[in-house]
Design an enzyme around this catalytic site. Structure first.
Site, PDB file in Angstrom:
ATOM      1  N   LYS A 119       0.847  -1.191   0.000  1.00 54.62           N
ATOM      2  CA  LYS A 119       0.000   0.000   0.000  1.00 54.62           C
ATOM      3  C   LYS A 119       0.887   1.247   0.000  1.00 54.62           C
ATOM      4  O   LYS A 119       1.900   1.291   0.709  1.00 54.62           O
ATOM      5  CB  LYS A 119      -0.904  -0.015   1.237  1.00 54.62           C
ATOM      6  CG  LYS A 119      -1.994   1.038   1.240  1.00 54.62           C
ATOM      7  CD  LYS A 119      -2.879   0.889   2.490  1.00 54.62           C
ATOM      8  CE  LYS A 119      -4.011   1.899   2.546  1.00 54.62           C
ATOM      9  NZ  LYS A 119      -4.839   1.751   3.761  1.00 54.62           N
ATOM     10  N   SER A 151      -9.759   1.893   2.793  1.00 54.22           N
ATOM     11  CA  SER A 151      -8.849   2.620   1.934  1.00 54.22           C
ATOM     12  C   SER A 151      -7.819   1.748   1.198  1.00 54.22           C
ATOM     13  O   SER A 151      -7.240   2.203   0.223  1.00 54.22           O
ATOM     14  CB  SER A 151      -8.104   3.660   2.760  1.00 54.22           C
ATOM     15  OG  SER A 151      -7.250   3.045   3.706  1.00 54.22           O
ATOM     16  N   SER A 211      -9.968  -0.484   6.954  1.00 58.06           N
ATOM     17  CA  SER A 211      -9.351  -0.269   5.646  1.00 58.06           C
ATOM     18  C   SER A 211      -8.669  -1.477   5.021  1.00 58.06           C
ATOM     19  O   SER A 211      -8.305  -1.434   3.847  1.00 58.06           O
ATOM     20  CB  SER A 211      -8.338   0.878   5.729  1.00 58.06           C
ATOM     21  OG  SER A 211      -9.013   2.111   5.674  1.00 58.06           O
TER      22      SER A 211
END
Lengths: 477, 476
Positions: free
Chosen positions: A71, A146, A170
């Protein structure tokens, strides 16, 4: 079968036996990325050259030659780390995060940095400062967020596994919406050093993988105390792969009544209830429990998370690194930089948090929220006196369409209603695929464990996975 | 005109003498090239985390114990949020609700009176960097960012600029004694802000408080407070009202200037620092630290008075620096008579050190050497007067007194015959003065002694010279 389809443990076996070379793996994987990335748009940066360079190193680490995606809010030395924000669009970290340092030691290969809601603030990846990521199961829909980039990359077989971060859901929510496995470890289990902070007391790095076993394999590498993160717990991490195959007979599974409410998506509800029945058939014992303060979780979370965020994001001021707008004086430079560099959701949260911490409001908001957080933590402690784990839906509904909730932040915030309490309590949670809606959209089952007891939720999740086929389904791209 | 009294509380920032910064491993060395002592943590890179330097915590506890504070078993850090280029994270990590030390005091002596000044709290925090303004742009040096500081906050117990100076001096002495801060105000390792108000004598309530910032030398403590107190009294006397504000001491102009009023005050939005776990200190560690504390200045001063029979003045001065006191005690231990050692240290030694702008640590004369010289005086080998010359030579060369005395032939002449010869010479060559002496001008004895000493290059024993002169004059 194409190599890119494989998970970490399967690929590791082939690599260890030298049946395939790391280069062959990458050739296959980048062919896949070339074929589908334009549709999915999971990556902010694809690190093709770097990947081949790393793969050529041939180490004897446990993840040697395994291509993973990270990420883009986890710092990688020398590799652009943007948090999907314009304000860090050209930021190249001069240091390596602890998790990626550990992955490097284990011999992993970085395929790319994945897209996210700017600074991990969002539940759909629509808040990325660059572009939205699409759900591989339906390109008209969001992948969740996210960590939408990581979840979509794993689901679309653009990587073998991935790391994400989870502040209010997330990792678990996008894993659920993309039909993959997402684990948020106990707060303090994995070092946060190098994870760009959103809300420090809630953020935790975790895994997004194609199977529960892969989650356990990654956890073995990234877990454990880090002297660079004083909030990482000095608690020894077990070998998470060893406990996977234990019999789950007699394990008590709490089913919180507050999580099965009227008005929730019927298909999600029935998929999760079926999953609990499956666990029962494997010998687990469902027990109804209560988490009475669940209703306050969202309000509590949005006060605490935004308060911390308003302070954590103060460093993006145009002075030292990242984007700087010209201004007529210092204050003007600050204002122009932050006005142009941050997206609207980030600005909304900075303002919310600044307000909550302001003199005269602190007691009513921040302090009160801290007290409620303690009550929510106690809810879990009480429940865990009766049961070993807790089972809930991961998200109230399957993947929604782009733009469906962007005009109503509150509606968007409700996407995390089942995951947020877990962060507030600091306990671990995992989402595993547990069915599909009539639209062929994945549904996730969330299993919540006691502090530092990832082993039990991994064990139960693995047992469930072994007796179902959901995780084997692949989206057509 | 009404009589007013001032109410003063001081907030002192003391830079700790740790080798590394408070939340990272960077060096705290002063005066290096800009931005050479920085790392991702102290420059506020995205994703970094602070880790508390245990030495800084130990120093804060040490200070708390030396200032009679209660050490909090549980304290925590907080974030103080504000934007400034020298503050890379956009917040300063400090302590707010739960500081490490509270409820202490130190004692000062003003005009012979002992007075206790309360210490409200001592907390740890990180220093900010430094902005350097050049023409149309500014540069930021982050070497100082993250250097550990203690903020020592006094109760509003101080009543005059003089007391404030004494308080600052005592604070500095204690900090230096326990080795946590070098106390250098000019280099900024000790900084002082003052809260000042005035009220008519006899009034219970405090007046309107003004914060005076930027007081960066001992000289300015007194001057800035003097100015501010007079300013406030003048405003009240002229029928005006004071506003709660922050004022800046302008040392060039010798005035305080308004910086911001209460309405313009920052809202720092303090909240507990989530990146650091609460600080827990167990009693055993506190006691271990207490056991390593040296004898503190007050106790040492008392002991110097009782053990060595020194006057208060001597004891005060000799205990103002730990190194000075140690030097003194070593000299006494080596056989020096306590008062004589004190006299020589406060006189000749201090003079020579001041002239060389040196501190006692760099003194070329060792304590035992002073004691050795004093023995020579006692034995009558040299006179007190010659000793001054000897001591200067010792300071210059680092040699023992005895060596110098032998090398330079400075041994005192005590042989009566030898002295008598010179006495006779002097009397013979000054017949007029002899006459005048005989006619009752007895003070001329000084003149004769001086002449004899001159001829013997100061080596004659003054006592013997005196006696022999009187004897010969009587005989004539």
């Amino acid at each position: 079968m194409e190599l890119y389809r494989l998970g970490i443990s399967e690929l590791k076996e082939l690599l260890d036996k030298k049946e395939v070379s790391p280069k062959e793996v990458l050739d296959s994987l980048f062919k896949r990325i070339d074929a589908v990335e334009d549709k999915v748009k999971a990556f902010v940066t694809v690190t093709r050259d770097k990947a081949y360079e790393m793969a050529a190193k041939n180490t004897d680490g446990v993840l040697s030659g395994i291509p993973l995606a990270i990420k883009d809010n986890i710092c990688t030395k020398g590799i652009r780390t943007t948090c999907s924000s314009k304000i860090l669009e050209n930021f190249i970290p001069p240091y390596e995060s602890t998790v990626t340092s550990r992955l490097l030691e284990a011999g992993y290969v970085l395929v790319g940095k994945t897209n996210l809601d700017e600074f991990a603030m969002g539940s759909s990846t629509e808040n990325s400062g660059f572009f939205p990521t699409r759900n591989p199961w339906d390109l008209e829909r969001i992948p969740g967020g996210s960590s939408g980039g990581s979840a979509a990359a794993v689901a679309a077989d653009e990587c073998i596994g991935a790391l994400g971060s989870d502040t209010g859901g997330s990792i678990r929510q996008p894993a659920s919406l993309c039909g993959v496995v997402g684990l948020k470890p106990t707060y303090g289990r994995v070092s946060r050093y190098g994870l760009v902070a959103f809300a420090s007391s809630l953020d935790q790095i975790g895994t997004i993988t194609k199977s529960v076993k892969d989650a356990a394999l990654l956890m073995n590498v990234i877990s454990g105390h880090d002297p660079l993160d004083s909030t990482s717990a000095p608690v020894a991490a077990p070998d998470f792969t060893e406990v996977l195959s234990k019999d789950i007979k007699g394990i008590k599974i709490g089913v919180p009544k507050e999580y099965f409410i009227e008005g929730m998506d019927k298909e999600v509800e029935s998929a999760v209830k079926d999953a609990i029945k499956t666990l029962e058939s494997l010998g687990a014992i469902p027990v109804e429990v209560s988490l009475p303060h669940t209703g306050y979780a969202i309000a509590t979370y949005y006060i605490l998370a935004t308060s911390e965020a308003s302070s954590n994001l103060a460093r993006y001021d145009g002075v030292k690194y990242g984007f700087r707008a010209e201004g007529k004086d210092l204050i003007d430079m600050y204002m122009q930089t932050r006005a142009k560099g941050f997206g609207s959701e980030v600005k909304r949260r900075i303002m919310l948090g600044t307000y909550a911490l302001s003199a005269g409001y602190y007691e009513a908001y921040y302090k009160k929220a801290q007290q409620v957080r303690t009550l929510i933590k106690k809810d879990f402690e009480e429940a865990f006196k009766q049961v070993d784990i807790i089972a809930t839906p991961t998200a109230p509904e399957a993947a929604f369409r782009f733009g469906e909730k962007t005009d109503d932040p509150l509606k968007m915030y409700l996407s995390d209603i089942f995951t947020i309490s877990v962060n507030l309590a600091g306990v671990p949670g995992i989402s595993v695929p547990c069915g599909f809606t009539s639209n062929n959209l994945p549904v996730g089952l969330q299993l919540i464990g006691k502090h530092f007891d990832e082993a039990t939720i991994l064990n139960v999740a693995h047992a469930y996975e072994q007796s179902t086929e959901w995780h084997r389904r692949k989206p057509e791209l | 005109m009404k009589k007013y009294e001032a109410i003063i509380g001081l907030e002192v920032h003391a830079q700790m003498l740790t080798d590394t910064k408070i939340f990272c491993g960077c060096s705290t060395k002063f005066g290096s090239e800009p931005n050479t002592q920085t790392c991702p943590v102290c420059t506020g890179m995205p994703g970094v985390l602070p880790v508390l330097n245990r030495k800084a915590l130990e120093f804060a506890i040490r200070t708390g114990l030396a200032m009679n504070c209660k050490i909090a078993p549980y304290s925590r850090f907080a974030r103080k949020n504000y934007f400034y280029p020298d503050l890379p994270k956009g917040y300063q990590i400090s302590q707010y609700e739960l500081p490490i030390c509270e409820h202490g005091y130190i004692e000062i002596v003003v005009d012979g009176e002992k007075k206790r000044i309360g210490i409200t709290r001592i907390h740890m925090e990180e220093d900010a960097g430094k902005n350097i303004h050049e023409g149309d742009h500014s540069l930021v040096d982050l070497n100082r960012t993250g250097v550990p500081l203690m903020e020592i906050v006094s109760e509003p117990d101080i009543r005059s600029p003089k007391e404030a100076v004494e308080y600052m001096k005592k604070l500095r002495t204690i900090l230096r004694y326990i080795g946590v801060c070098d106390g250098n105000m000019e280099q900024g390792s000790l900084r002082c802000d003052a809260n000042v108000s005035v009220r008519p004598v006899g009034q219970e309530e405090f007046g309107t408080k003004v914060e005076v910032k930027n007081i960066n030398s001992f000289k300015f403590v007194e001057r800035a407070l003097d100015y501010e107190i007079k300013r406030q009294i003048k405003v009240l006397e002229e029928g005006g009202t004071l506003v709660q504000e922050t004022r800046l001491w302008d040392s060039g102009a010798g005035v305080t200037l308004s910086m911001r009023t209460k309405e313009e005050a920052h809202d720092y939005r303090y909240f507990p620092e989530p990146d650091l776990v609460p600080v827990t200190v167990d009693e055993k560690w506190t006691e271990d630290i207490r056991a390593t504390l040296p004898e503190l200045p007050d106790a040492k001063r008392e002991r110097f008075i009782s053990e060595y029979g020194l006057p208060e003045y001597d004891a005060d001065l000799l205990t103002s620096e730990r190194a000075l006191a140690d030097w003194y005690e070593e000299a006494v231990k080596s056989g020096g008579q306590p008062k004589a050692v004190s006299n020589w240290m406060m006189g000749e030694l201090m003079r020579l050190l001041n002239e060389a702008n040196a501190s006692i640590e760099d003194c070329p004369v060792k304590p035992a050497q002073l004691a050795g010289m004093l023995k020579l005086i006692d034995k009558g080998t040299i006179s007190g007067k010659i000793a001054k010359t000897v001591f200067e030579e010792m300071y210059k060369t680092g040699k023992d007194a005895e060596t110098i005395v032998n090398e330079k032939g400075l041994v005192q002449i005590t042989d009566e015959n030898a002295i008598l010869k010179t006495v006779d010479e002097v009397l013979a060559s000054n017949p007029k003065e002899v006459e005048r002496y005989k006619n009752g001008e007895e003070k001329l004895i000084g003149f004769f002694v001086g002449q004899v000493m001159k001829l013997t290059k100061g080596k004659a024993n003054p006592k013997a010279v005196n006696e022999l002169l009187r004897k010969r004059l009587k005989e004539q």
